[in-house]
Design a protein around this motif. Structure first.
Motif, PDB file in Angstrom:
ATOM      1  N   LYS A  99       1.128  -0.962   0.239  1.00 53.68           N
ATOM      2  CA  LYS A  99       0.057   0.145   0.040  1.00 53.68           C
ATOM      3  C   LYS A  99       0.767   1.174   0.004  1.00 53.68           C
ATOM      4  N   LEU A 100       1.599   1.285  -0.885  1.00 48.98           N
ATOM      5  CA  LEU A 100       2.598   2.357  -1.293  1.00 48.98           C
ATOM      6  C   LEU A 100       2.684   2.891  -2.210  1.00 48.98           C
ATOM      7  N   ASP A 101       3.439   4.224  -3.119  1.00 48.07           N
ATOM      8  CA  ASP A 101       3.324   5.044  -3.881  1.00 48.07           C
ATOM      9  C   ASP A 101       4.311   4.157  -4.452  1.00 48.07           C
ATOM     10  N   HIS A 102       3.455   3.658  -5.952  1.00 48.18           N
ATOM     11  CA  HIS A 102       4.678   2.803  -6.634  1.00 48.18           C
ATOM     12  C   HIS A 102       5.709   3.197  -7.530  1.00 48.18           C
ATOM     13  N   LYS A 103       5.009   4.448  -7.515  1.00 48.86           N
ATOM     14  CA  LYS A 103       6.529   5.522  -8.310  1.00 48.86           C
ATOM     15  C   LYS A 103       7.240   6.058  -7.863  1.00 48.86           C
ATOM     16  N   GLU A 104       7.612   5.806  -5.874  1.00 46.90           N
ATOM     17  CA  GLU A 104       8.782   6.623  -5.316  1.00 46.90           C
ATOM     18  C   GLU A 104       9.285   5.009  -5.262  1.00 46.90           C
ATOM     19  N   PHE A 105       9.546   3.476  -5.417  1.00 49.07           N
ATOM     20  CA  PHE A 105      10.119   2.939  -5.581  1.00 49.07           C
ATOM     21  C   PHE A 105      10.919   2.549  -6.943  1.00 49.07           C
ATOM     22  N   SER A 106      11.937   2.161  -6.967  1.00 48.96           N
ATOM     23  CA  SER A 106      12.149   1.040  -8.292  1.00 48.96           C
ATOM     24  C   SER A 106      13.541  -0.212  -7.936  1.00 48.96           C
ATOM     25  N   THR A 107      14.573  -0.507  -8.428  1.00 49.05           N
ATOM     26  CA  THR A 107      14.632  -1.423  -8.277  1.00 49.05           C
ATOM     27  C   THR A 107      16.464  -1.559  -7.514  1.00 49.05           C
ATOM     28  N   HIS A 108      16.209  -0.529  -7.582  1.00 45.47           N
ATOM     29  CA  HIS A 108      17.681   0.351  -6.379  1.00 45.47           C
ATOM     30  C   HIS A 108      16.760   0.465  -4.814  1.00 45.47           C
ATOM     31  N   SER A 109      15.755   0.639  -4.426  1.00 48.81           N
ATOM     32  CA  SER A 109      14.899   0.473  -3.789  1.00 48.81           C
ATOM     33  C   SER A 109      14.882  -1.131  -3.078  1.00 48.81           C
ATOM     34  N   MET A 110      15.636  -2.214  -3.727  1.00 48.52           N
ATOM     35  CA  MET A 110      15.729  -3.682  -3.029  1.00 48.52           C
ATOM     36  C   MET A 110      17.142  -3.217  -2.551  1.00 48.52           C
ATOM     37  N   ARG A 111      18.106  -2.700  -3.269  1.00 51.42           N
ATOM     38  CA  ARG A 111      19.510  -2.351  -3.033  1.00 51.42           C
ATOM     39  C   ARG A 111      19.736  -1.584  -1.466  1.00 51.42           C
ATOM     40  N   ARG A 112      18.799  -0.429  -2.056  1.00 56.16           N
ATOM     41  CA  ARG A 112      18.600   0.331  -0.604  1.00 56.16           C
ATOM     42  C   ARG A 112      18.795  -0.040   1.288  1.00 56.16           C
ATOM     43  N   SER A 113      17.366  -1.302   0.828  1.00 57.72           N
ATOM     44  CA  SER A 113      15.962  -1.573   1.762  1.00 57.72           C
ATOM     45  C   SER A 113      16.915  -2.582   3.003  1.00 57.72           C
ATOM     46  N   LYS A 114      17.908  -3.046   2.380  1.00 55.55           N
ATOM     47  CA  LYS A 114      18.734  -3.304   3.472  1.00 55.55           C
ATOM     48  C   LYS A 114      19.904  -3.550   4.531  1.00 55.55           C
ATOM     49  N   LEU A 115      20.931  -2.303   3.899  1.00 54.71           N
ATOM     50  CA  LEU A 115      20.747  -0.986   3.970  1.00 54.71           C
ATOM     51  C   LEU A 115      20.428  -0.213   5.100  1.00 54.71           C
ATOM     52  N   SER A 116      19.537  -0.035   4.961  1.00 53.84           N
ATOM     53  CA  SER A 116      18.324   1.677   5.217  1.00 53.84           C
ATOM     54  C   SER A 116      18.571   0.855   6.854  1.00 53.84           C
ATOM     55  N   ILE A 117      18.090  -0.502   6.833  1.00 49.40           N
ATOM     56  CA  ILE A 117      17.031  -1.466   7.795  1.00 49.40           C
ATOM     57  C   ILE A 117      18.340  -1.596   8.735  1.00 49.40           C
ATOM     58  N   VAL A 118      19.677  -2.396   8.565  1.00 49.80           N
ATOM     59  CA  VAL A 118      20.660  -1.921   8.851  1.00 49.80           C
ATOM     60  C   VAL A 118      21.153  -0.751   9.793  1.00 49.80           C
ATOM     61  N   TYR A 119      21.390   0.101   9.062  1.00 51.28           N
ATOM     62  CA  TYR A 119      21.716   1.457   9.431  1.00 51.28           C
ATOM     63  C   TYR A 119      21.364   1.928  10.183  1.00 51.28           C
ATOM     64  N   GLU A 120      19.618   2.123  10.418  1.00 51.68           N
ATOM     65  CA  GLU A 120      18.728   1.657  11.194  1.00 51.68           C
ATOM     66  C   GLU A 120      19.029   1.644  12.797  1.00 51.68           C
ATOM     67  N   LYS A 121      18.996   0.541  12.232  1.00 46.97           N
ATOM     68  CA  LYS A 121      19.316  -0.661  13.469  1.00 46.97           C
ATOM     69  C   LYS A 121      20.841  -0.575  14.545  1.00 46.97           C
TER      70      LYS A 121
END
Length: 184
Positions: free
Chosen positions: A123-145
């Motif tokens: 339920k997110l705006d698909h325009k705000e996501f791309s294949t690069h979102s996948m690369r950034r996802s784990k990195l963002s979560i690891v940095y956040e934690k």
């Protein structure tokens, strides 16, 4: 404009909702932090050993930079791969993400459409996501934690922490938030 990463809650939701190739693609993309070009060309033998068991860790030379990056699959992803490879009858030399319509492996356009569909499932705006979102996802979560930018740099295979900071959009305000949380 940088595309948004998926959050940990989104990762859990998508692991629950996705099936088959889509689940494997999402999970391997998240776990490995590989760029699209490196991810889509993975072969079964890159993730499973000669006995069909998941490899604990794998090193890949990134096509864009020529640098090596080492990654590990989660137990969830490892089991999903074993199940998928068995159900699809894939051989070690086959691409892990077979394409449709006679293509050897999934195309970048197909992958991009899937990422946008995954955003809509969340339920997110698909325009705000791309294949690069996948690369950034784990990195963002690891940095956040952890707030450990060096760990993120190594996972991404970046040459410098400065690149990783820009990549994760870490600003001076983020640094001040960390200091304040430590009571310093």
């Amino acid at each position: 404009m940088q595309k948004k990463p998926f959050t940990y809650e989104h990762v859990l939701l998508l692991r629950e909702k996705l099936r088959g190739r889509d689940l494997i693609l999402f999970s391997v993309a998240f776990d490995s932090v590989l760029r699209k070009s490196d991810l889509l060309t993975l072969r079964v033998q890159d993730v499973l050993d000669v006995n069909g068991a998941p490899k604990a860790r794998e090193t890949k030379v990134m096509a864009k930079t020529g640098r090596k990056v080492t990654w590990a699959l989660s137990p969830f992803t490892s089991q999903a791969i074993v199940d998928f490879v068995e159900s699809e009858g894939l051989r070690p030399e086959n691409y892990l993400f077979p394409g449709r319509g006679g293509e050897e492996h999934l195309s970048g356009i197909q992958y991009s459409r899937l990422v946008k569909r995954w955003a809509m499932i969340c339920k997110l705006d698909h325009k705000e996501f791309s294949t690069h979102s996948m690369r950034r996802s784990k990195l963002s979560i690891v940095y956040e934690k952890t707030k450990d930018i060096e760990v993120c740099r190594q996972l991404a295979g970046h040459q410098s922490v400065a690149n990783t900071s820009l990549y994760l959009n870490i600003s001076a305000n983020n640094a001040l938030d960390v200091v304040e949380s430590l009571g310093l």
